[in-house]
Scaffold this motif. Structure first.
Motif, PDB file in Angstrom:
ATOM      1  N   ASP A 336       0.722  -1.307   0.186  1.00  0.00           N
ATOM      2  CA  ASP A 336       0.041   0.054  -0.063  1.00  0.00           C
ATOM      3  C   ASP A 336       0.874   1.300   0.109  1.00  0.00           C
ATOM      4  O   ASP A 336       0.564   2.357  -0.719  1.00  0.00           O
ATOM      5  N   CYS A 337       1.957   1.285   0.654  1.00  0.00           N
ATOM      6  CA  CYS A 337       2.789   2.272   0.563  1.00  0.00           C
ATOM      7  C   CYS A 337       3.345   2.444  -0.823  1.00  0.00           C
ATOM      8  O   CYS A 337       3.375   3.608  -1.439  1.00  0.00           O
ATOM      9  N   LEU A 338       3.667   1.643  -1.429  1.00  0.00           N
ATOM     10  CA  LEU A 338       4.120   1.815  -2.882  1.00  0.00           C
ATOM     11  C   LEU A 338       3.282   2.307  -3.716  1.00  0.00           C
ATOM     12  O   LEU A 338       3.442   3.186  -4.673  1.00  0.00           O
ATOM     13  N   TYR A 339       1.985   1.764  -3.558  1.00  0.00           N
ATOM     14  CA  TYR A 339       0.861   2.473  -4.347  1.00  0.00           C
ATOM     15  C   TYR A 339       0.818   3.936  -4.264  1.00  0.00           C
ATOM     16  O   TYR A 339       0.146   4.693  -5.022  1.00  0.00           O
ATOM     17  N   ASN A 340       0.887   4.230  -2.973  1.00  0.00           N
ATOM     18  CA  ASN A 340       0.648   5.801  -2.592  1.00  0.00           C
ATOM     19  C   ASN A 340       1.873   6.631  -2.621  1.00  0.00           C
ATOM     20  O   ASN A 340       1.838   8.198  -2.545  1.00  0.00           O
ATOM     21  N   ILE A 341       3.179   6.096  -2.698  1.00  0.00           N
ATOM     22  CA  ILE A 341       4.328   6.937  -2.632  1.00  0.00           C
ATOM     23  C   ILE A 341       4.681   7.861  -4.177  1.00  0.00           C
ATOM     24  O   ILE A 341       4.377   7.360  -5.073  1.00  0.00           O
ATOM     25  N   THR A 342       5.282   8.857  -3.864  1.00  0.00           N
ATOM     26  CA  THR A 342       5.710   9.660  -5.070  1.00  0.00           C
ATOM     27  C   THR A 342       7.263   9.883  -4.634  1.00  0.00           C
ATOM     28  O   THR A 342       7.518  10.525  -3.514  1.00  0.00           O
ATOM     29  N   TRP A 343       8.187   9.298  -5.542  1.00  0.00           N
ATOM     30  CA  TRP A 343       9.520   9.504  -5.139  1.00  0.00           C
ATOM     31  C   TRP A 343      10.229  10.194  -6.186  1.00  0.00           C
ATOM     32  O   TRP A 343      10.343  10.244  -7.513  1.00  0.00           O
ATOM     33  N   GLY A 348      14.967   9.960 -11.512  1.00  0.00           N
ATOM     34  CA  GLY A 348      13.885  10.849 -11.642  1.00  0.00           C
ATOM     35  C   GLY A 348      13.289  11.398 -10.792  1.00  0.00           C
ATOM     36  O   GLY A 348      13.427  11.159  -9.570  1.00  0.00           O
ATOM     37  N   ASP A 349      12.476  12.548 -10.938  1.00  0.00           N
ATOM     38  CA  ASP A 349      11.642  13.133 -10.035  1.00  0.00           C
ATOM     39  C   ASP A 349      10.142  12.997 -10.085  1.00  0.00           C
ATOM     40  O   ASP A 349       9.557  13.038 -11.048  1.00  0.00           O
ATOM     41  N   GLY A 350       9.700  12.825  -8.857  1.00  0.00           N
ATOM     42  CA  GLY A 350       8.272  12.701  -8.879  1.00  0.00           C
ATOM     43  C   GLY A 350       7.586  11.570  -9.629  1.00  0.00           C
ATOM     44  O   GLY A 350       6.485  11.695 -10.029  1.00  0.00           O
ATOM     45  N   TYR A 351       8.012  10.423  -9.694  1.00  0.00           N
ATOM     46  CA  TYR A 351       7.616   9.205 -10.261  1.00  0.00           C
ATOM     47  C   TYR A 351       6.727   8.399  -9.160  1.00  0.00           C
ATOM     48  O   TYR A 351       6.970   8.508  -8.075  1.00  0.00           O
ATOM     49  N   THR A 352       5.816   7.647  -9.791  1.00  0.00           N
ATOM     50  CA  THR A 352       5.010   6.739  -8.973  1.00  0.00           C
ATOM     51  C   THR A 352       4.621   5.467  -9.546  1.00  0.00           C
ATOM     52  O   THR A 352       5.135   5.188 -10.579  1.00  0.00           O
ATOM     53  N   PHE A 353       3.728   4.816  -8.791  1.00  0.00           N
ATOM     54  CA  PHE A 353       3.446   3.420  -9.402  1.00  0.00           C
ATOM     55  C   PHE A 353       1.859   3.393  -9.658  1.00  0.00           C
ATOM     56  O   PHE A 353       1.031   3.999  -8.745  1.00  0.00           O
ATOM     57  N   GLU A 358       3.020  -0.659 -12.141  1.00  0.00           N
ATOM     58  CA  GLU A 358       4.023  -0.012 -13.230  1.00  0.00           C
ATOM     59  C   GLU A 358       4.200   1.411 -12.729  1.00  0.00           C
ATOM     60  O   GLU A 358       3.860   2.034 -12.256  1.00  0.00           O
ATOM     61  N   VAL A 359       5.715   1.592 -13.128  1.00  0.00           N
ATOM     62  CA  VAL A 359       6.149   2.852 -12.757  1.00  0.00           C
ATOM     63  C   VAL A 359       5.712   4.037 -13.754  1.00  0.00           C
ATOM     64  O   VAL A 359       5.488   3.752 -14.736  1.00  0.00           O
ATOM     65  N   VAL A 360       5.463   5.151 -13.187  1.00  0.00           N
ATOM     66  CA  VAL A 360       4.723   6.333 -14.232  1.00  0.00           C
ATOM     67  C   VAL A 360       5.699   7.505 -13.848  1.00  0.00           C
ATOM     68  O   VAL A 360       6.015   7.893 -12.673  1.00  0.00           O
ATOM     69  N   GLY A 361       6.003   8.229 -14.906  1.00  0.00           N
ATOM     70  CA  GLY A 361       6.865   9.423 -14.793  1.00  0.00           C
ATOM     71  C   GLY A 361       8.327   9.303 -15.360  1.00  0.00           C
ATOM     72  O   GLY A 361       8.971  10.155 -15.294  1.00  0.00           O
ATOM     73  N   LEU A 362       8.500   8.133 -16.155  1.00  0.00           N
ATOM     74  CA  LEU A 362       9.771   7.919 -16.568  1.00  0.00           C
ATOM     75  C   LEU A 362       9.914   7.744 -18.097  1.00  0.00           C
ATOM     76  O   LEU A 362       8.738   7.296 -18.443  1.00  0.00           O
ATOM     77  N   SER A 363      10.809   7.855 -18.710  1.00  0.00           N
ATOM     78  CA  SER A 363      10.662   7.967 -20.267  1.00  0.00           C
ATOM     79  C   SER A 363      12.153   7.246 -20.778  1.00  0.00           C
ATOM     80  O   SER A 363      13.178   7.216 -20.007  1.00  0.00           O
ATOM     81  N   ASN A 364      12.114   6.863 -22.109  1.00  0.00           N
ATOM     82  CA  ASN A 364      13.244   6.638 -22.755  1.00  0.00           C
ATOM     83  C   ASN A 364      13.877   7.505 -23.672  1.00  0.00           C
ATOM     84  O   ASN A 364      13.463   8.451 -23.835  1.00  0.00           O
ATOM     85  N   ALA A 365      15.095   7.260 -23.876  1.00  0.00           N
ATOM     86  CA  ALA A 365      15.862   7.917 -24.823  1.00  0.00           C
ATOM     87  C   ALA A 365      16.698   7.162 -25.760  1.00  0.00           C
ATOM     88  O   ALA A 365      16.446   5.897 -25.839  1.00  0.00           O
ATOM     89  N   VAL A 366      16.969   7.789 -26.932  1.00  0.00           N
ATOM     90  CA  VAL A 366      17.810   7.173 -28.107  1.00  0.00           C
ATOM     91  C   VAL A 366      19.280   7.578 -27.847  1.00  0.00           C
ATOM     92  O   VAL A 366      19.587   8.796 -27.783  1.00  0.00           O
TER      93      VAL A 366
END
Length: 391
Positions: A336-343, A348-353, A358-366
């Motif tokens: 439940d902590c993971l579901y509610n955390i913003t890290w 990265g800054d401010g990513y969540t689950f 699944e992680v939200v707020g991160l992206s890929n690069a070339v």
């Protein structure tokens, strides 16, 4: 008292004192948070599983040196999942049945994660991976989380990148593992959706060392480019090297594994120009820069910076959730902590689950691999071309 009896008595006393001292030095269980770790310390993922584990150990050392978690020390119980489903199940059973852990950081590889995840879901044990990326993990259950970016996104980004570069015909070669097959599948689906044609496909097992026959078949179809998805750095580097020896001058596209230090050492200058879609690797946050400096100081090198940063973040996130729950046996509270955390951490800054872990707020690069003479420890052997394109 005889000399023999005296010696026996003294020896027994000494062993008794040693035992008492050892017991006194052990910290009681209620003064330690114990969590499990499953990484590929041997097998196809050894090169990155080892550094990921080192990153976790460094994070624990820092946490404990700073006073621990509410005064308790954090302890990792490490098992080798060997990048495979059956070995991951063996490691999982040992950690849960023998060591009694309810929270496990890992695994390195997607196949290992998919092997252990059904057991973890049934037992109510948290699995929290920094590097397992298979799309199938998304639906693995309520106790399964990852900071790694789903390969469904990597596939979209890879397909878009190849199309944007003018690739219209593509050949693929991939290792026969859950991870590599997921990369191949999602990337070609997006490429074909945009109008591209896959002219040839080859697969190989992890124990193969000579790929010339398969590569020759691919090149006979005269593709504009080759997509390479490798589970191990050894096979990734070797394929690129042998392809150039066979005279292939086209562009390789890949995922992160062929950009690792070992893969680039094997491929040498043959890797020059290889393009890879990887999680944004610069670690531009202040925490990211400090982490890389500290890792290099501690271990003498850096490889796959995003993924070791990801592993480092999972330990600090775990510490935050343990501080919140106060109990390393409270898997539900940890979940439940993971579901509610913003890290905000190294990757990265401010990513969540999200609701699926699944992680939200991160992206890929070339990125593009540099010529051998331009590769340094600081640039990891490649230059960042920019964010993955959108079509």
């Amino acid at each position: 008292m005889s000399k023999l009896l005296y010696r026996i008595t003294v020896t027994a006393m000494l062993f008794g004192l040693v035992g008492l001292f050892a017991i006194a030095c052990q910290q009681p269980e209620d003064e330690v948070f114990r969590i499990g770790v499953m990484e590929s310390l041997t097998g196809p993922g050894e090169t990155y599983g080892t550094v990921i584990n080192q990153s976790k150990e460094m994070a624990v050392a820092e946490i404990n040196a700073a006073g621990g978690i509410d005064g308790k020390q954090l302890e990792l119980i490490v098992e080798d999942s060997k990048c495979g489903a059956q070995d991951a199940i063996t490691a999982y059973n040992k950690l849960t049945d023998v060591d009694g852990v309810k929270i496990i950081l890992g695994t390195s590889c997607s196949g290992a994660m998919l092997g252990a995840a059904p057991l973890a879901e049934e037992d109510g044990v948290v699995l929290f991976s920094a590097s397992a990326t298979s799309p199938d993990i998304e639906d693995a259950g309520d106790y399964i989380f990852r900071t790694a970016i789903n390969d469904a996104q990597l596939g979209v980004d890879a397909g878009n990148a190849m199309w944007a570069d003018g690739v219209r015909t593509l050949a693929t070669i991939n290792e026969s593992t859950d991870y590599a097959e997921g990369v191949q599948k999602t990337s070609t689906e997006q490429f074909v959706k945009l109008g591209g044609t896959v002219v040839a496909e080859e697969k190989y097992s992890s124990d193969v060392t000579d790929f010339r026959t398969q590569l020759t078949k691919l090149f006979a179809e005269n593709p504009d480019a080759v997509l390479l998805a490798a589970q191990s750095e050894f096979t990734g580097g070797t394929i690129v090297k042998q392809a150039r020896e066979l005279g292939f001058n086209g562009t390789f596209y890949s995922e992160v594994v062929p950009t690792g230090t070992t893969a680039l050492e094997i491929a040498g200058d043959s890797a020059t120009g290889l393009k890879a879609i990887i999680p944004s690797p610069d670690l531009e946050t202040q925490k990211g820069k400090e982490f890389l400096d500290n890792f290099r100081t501690r271990y003498g090198y850096v490889t796959l910076p995003w993924f070791i940063g990801s592993a480092y973040d999972t330990v600090h996130i775990a510490a935050q959730c343990l501080e919140q729950t106060g109990d390393d046996q409270d898997a539900d509270g940890f979940r439940d902590c993971l579901y509610n955390i913003t890290w905000s951490g190294t990757i990265g800054d401010g990513y969540t689950f999200d609701a699926k872990g699944e992680v939200v707020g991160l992206s890929n690069a070339v990125v593009e691999v540099l010529p051998l003479t331009e590769r340094t420890e600081e640039n990891n052997g490649y230059k960042v071309l920019g964010p993955a394109p959108i079509q």
